[in-house]
Design an enzyme around this catalytic site. Structure first.
Site, short mmCIF file in Angstrom:
data_model
loop_
_atom_site.label_atom_id
_atom_site.label_comp_id
_atom_site.label_asym_id
_atom_site.label_seq_id
_atom_site.Cartn_x
_atom_site.Cartn_y
_atom_site.Cartn_z
N ASP A 252 0.86 -1.19 0.00
CA ASP A 252 0.00 0.00 0.00
C ASP A 252 0.90 1.25 0.00
OD1 ASP A 252 0.90 0.42 2.63
OD2 ASP A 252 -0.98 -0.26 3.53
N TRP B 92 2.78 -25.76 -14.96
CA TRP B 92 1.41 -25.40 -15.32
C TRP B 92 1.20 -25.14 -16.81
CZ3 TRP B 92 -0.80 -21.81 -10.95
CH2 TRP B 92 -1.07 -22.60 -9.82
N PRO C 51 -7.61 -25.21 -10.14
CA PRO C 51 -8.18 -24.05 -9.45
C PRO C 51 -8.17 -24.22 -7.93
CG PRO C 51 -9.92 -25.40 -10.36
CD PRO C 51 -8.63 -25.97 -10.87
#
Length: 143
Positions: free
Chosen positions: A15, A44, A56
């Site tokens: 942030d 993958w 998933p």
């Protein structure tokens, strides 16, 4: 044996105050999980493009323990608590030095990219994942 790797906490993962922001953590979690599969012999891109198998996340539970800051080196430790017929229960521990900053429990499921339904882990994928089991009795008896 757990899979271990490290990542530098970058500017884009923080942030404006330089404190890690949770979406950045999730991006890192995915990249570390992908790296673990590749190190286990099942990258993958090949699973997705050639074998049409997806993995998933179907469940994710994260505990944020302490802050991490821009420039910190995050040490990831990933193990598999249970390896089922089509699922894998992963445990993530992320630390800066000896200080745990977050932990996660993640459930992945092998799926056909054609039907979007669960499928059994192929033998080679299962063998690669089994190397990261926490204990020898962590296998699903029905698997």
């Amino acid at each position: 044996m757990a899979f271990e790797t490290s990542r530098l906490l970058g500017f884009g993962d923080c942030d404006p105050a330089g404190i890690a922001f949770f979406p950045g953590y999730m991006r890192l979690l995915v990249s570390v999980t992908e790296e673990m599969f590749a190190a286990s012999g099942t990258p993958w891109p090949a699973m997705i493009r050639e074998r049409r198998i997806g993995v998933p996340t179907v469940k994710l539970d994260v505990d944020f323990v302490a802050p991490a800051f821009h420039g910190d080196e995050l040490d990831f430790r990933v193990s598999i608590a249970r390896l089922g017929g089509s699922s894998a229960d992963l445990r993530h521990r992320v630390a800066v030095g000896e200080r745990t900053v977050w932990t996660a429990r993640q459930v992945l499921v092998a799926t056909s990219l054609e039907s979007h339904r669960a499928i059994r882990w192929p033998d080679d994928v299962r063998a690669g994942l089994a190397a990261h089991l926490e204990t020898n009795d962590a296998r699903d008896p029905a698997a």
